[in-house]
Design an enzyme around this catalytic site. Structure first.
Site, PDB file in Angstrom:
ATOM      1  N   TRP A 177       0.704  -1.187   0.086  1.00 19.78           N
ATOM      2  CA  TRP A 177       0.118  -0.033  -0.076  1.00 19.78           C
ATOM      3  C   TRP A 177       0.929   1.240  -0.111  1.00 19.78           C
ATOM      4  CZ3 TRP A 177      -4.449  -0.862  -1.814  1.00 19.78           C
ATOM      5  CH2 TRP A 177      -5.179  -2.186  -1.741  1.00 19.78           C
ATOM      6  N   LYS A 211     -12.416  -2.614   7.306  1.00 15.67           N
ATOM      7  CA  LYS A 211     -11.691  -3.374   8.194  1.00 15.67           C
ATOM      8  C   LYS A 211     -12.074  -3.369   9.594  1.00 15.67           C
ATOM      9  CE  LYS A 211      -8.606  -3.143   4.849  1.00 15.67           C
ATOM     10  NZ  LYS A 211      -8.267  -3.955   3.897  1.00 15.67           N
ATOM     11  N   ASP A 232      -2.167   6.485   6.601  1.00 15.13           N
ATOM     12  CA  ASP A 232      -3.217   5.572   6.121  1.00 15.13           C
ATOM     13  C   ASP A 232      -3.209   4.502   7.122  1.00 15.13           C
ATOM     14  OD1 ASP A 232      -4.664   3.484   4.997  1.00 15.13           O
ATOM     15  OD2 ASP A 232      -3.269   3.342   3.190  1.00 15.13           O
TER      16      ASP A 232
END
Length: 362
Positions: free
Chosen positions: A102, A197, A173
């Site tokens: 990511w 999540k 993030d």
């Protein structure tokens, strides 16, 4: 219906209590005669829902005054572009720490709009560690420093918050460990997280931003990508993701009942400890390449000693009510995502299965 423990990395397990409450309110929310899915986003009913969700989140995280909470769409991936478009101001460069999949996508997208300085990277050892902060090569003129607190795919997690230097704000993030442990929000310029999540269903992105960082967007930014526009409209510039926000609000209330972030953090430590213990004590039958201080407590990534056993492991696990354990195609192996809503009984069931499987095939 057979009970299944869902170890998916996202969309992920939600608290049973939340799903049951949503089911009971599906056709009629609090006597309104309407489903939340039918409500006007500007009606008094939904305004109550979104207001309560924000207030509960502020309480859970101790979000100080001077920070805006935005409920956006587009996923965390859109933030890879929105962040530089909004935060560069009169700067032309940003710092990014590269710790995996990511982070690399954030770097790739940011390069469209800014000079990217990779302040540190652990790619040299296949992202098994986080480089010593003292050795980071930071740009004192960067608009911000971006990092990914937990790499969902690689199973690598920051055990600390980086220090702010030269007045360069931190942008994080936090998609896969949001609300999983206590943090000091005041140390961040901005935090963002995809909901699927630890927050709720997919289709929602939560963003927390220091008000002083608003109003720095480039002149040609699309209106829908401008943080200031969304902040001024209290996340109502366009129709927001009303149902995901509603579910997120239920999750926040559930989390408060669990003792808040502090209470759930203790449980998360226990769950991760159980899984890593069975991996480390398996005599090599199971292994993880992540160095101990940086092992994720949300996404436990591991491999079997023989890849030929992978499909058998997954098939037998599913027969035992243990679902979605296959690792991401980029890294292979297995991945057990044990977010806040995963009950400890699910982790114990997985541990027992792993021990039995190792005895049978070891």
């Amino acid at each position: 219906m057979a009970k299944v423990y869902n170890f998916s990395a996202g969309p992920a397990v939600l608290p049973h209590q939340v799903l049951a409450e949503a089911q009971s309110e599906l056709l009629d929310w609090h006597g309104s005669g309407m489903s939340v899915m039918e409500m006007s986003h500007r009606g008094k009913e939904f305004m109550e829902i979104i207001h309560d969700a924000e207030q509960d989140l502020r309480q859970l995280m101790g979000i100080p005054a001077g920070y805006k909470v935005l409920f956006l769409q587009g996923g965390a991936s859109l933030q890879f572009a929105m962040a530089p478009l909004n935060l560069l101001g009169d700067k032309d460069s940003i710092d990014i720490v590269n710790t995996g999949h990511w982070s690399k996508l954030a770097i790739k997208e940011a390069k469209r709009y800014a000079k990217v300085n990779v302040a540190a990277s652990s790619e040299d050892r296949n992202f098994c560690y986080i480089p010593e902060e003292a050795g980071w090569q930071r740009d004192p003129n960067a608009a911000y420093l971006h990092y990914t607190s937990n790499e969902t795919i690689g199973g690598l997690q920051f055990p600390y918050i980086p220090a702010e230097q030269h007045g360069v704000p931190l942008v994080c993030d936090m998609s896969s460990d949001f609300l999983s442990r206590e943090i000091d929000v005041s140390r961040f310029g901005m935090i963002y997280a995809g909901a699927q999540k630890n927050i709720g269903p997919s289709g929602l992105t939560v963003l927390i931003i220091r008000e002083g960082l608003l109003g720095k967007a480039r002149a040609d930014i699309p209106t829908m990508l401008n943080y200031q526009v969304h902040a001024d409209a209290d996340s109502m510039y366009n129709t927001p993701g009303t149902y995901p926000i509603y579910i997120a609000g239920l999750v926040f209330k559930w989390l408060k009942e669990q003792g808040g972030v502090k209470g759930i953090s203790t449980r998360n430590e226990e769950k991760a400890g159980l899984l890593y213990h069975v991996i480390d004590s398996s005599g090599g039958f199971y292994s993880t390449h992540i160095e101990q201080p940086f092992r994720s407590k949300m996404n436990v990534v591991f491999k079997l000693k023989d890849e030929a056993l992978d499909e058998i492991f997954l098939l037998e696990a599913r027969k035992n009510g243990l679902a979605q354990l296959k690792g991401h195609r980029a890294v292979g192996g297995m991945r057990a995502s044990i977010y806040n809503a995963m009950p400890i009984e699910g982790v114990k069931s997985l541990v027992n299965f792993m021990q039995d499987f190792a005895r049978q095939y070891g």
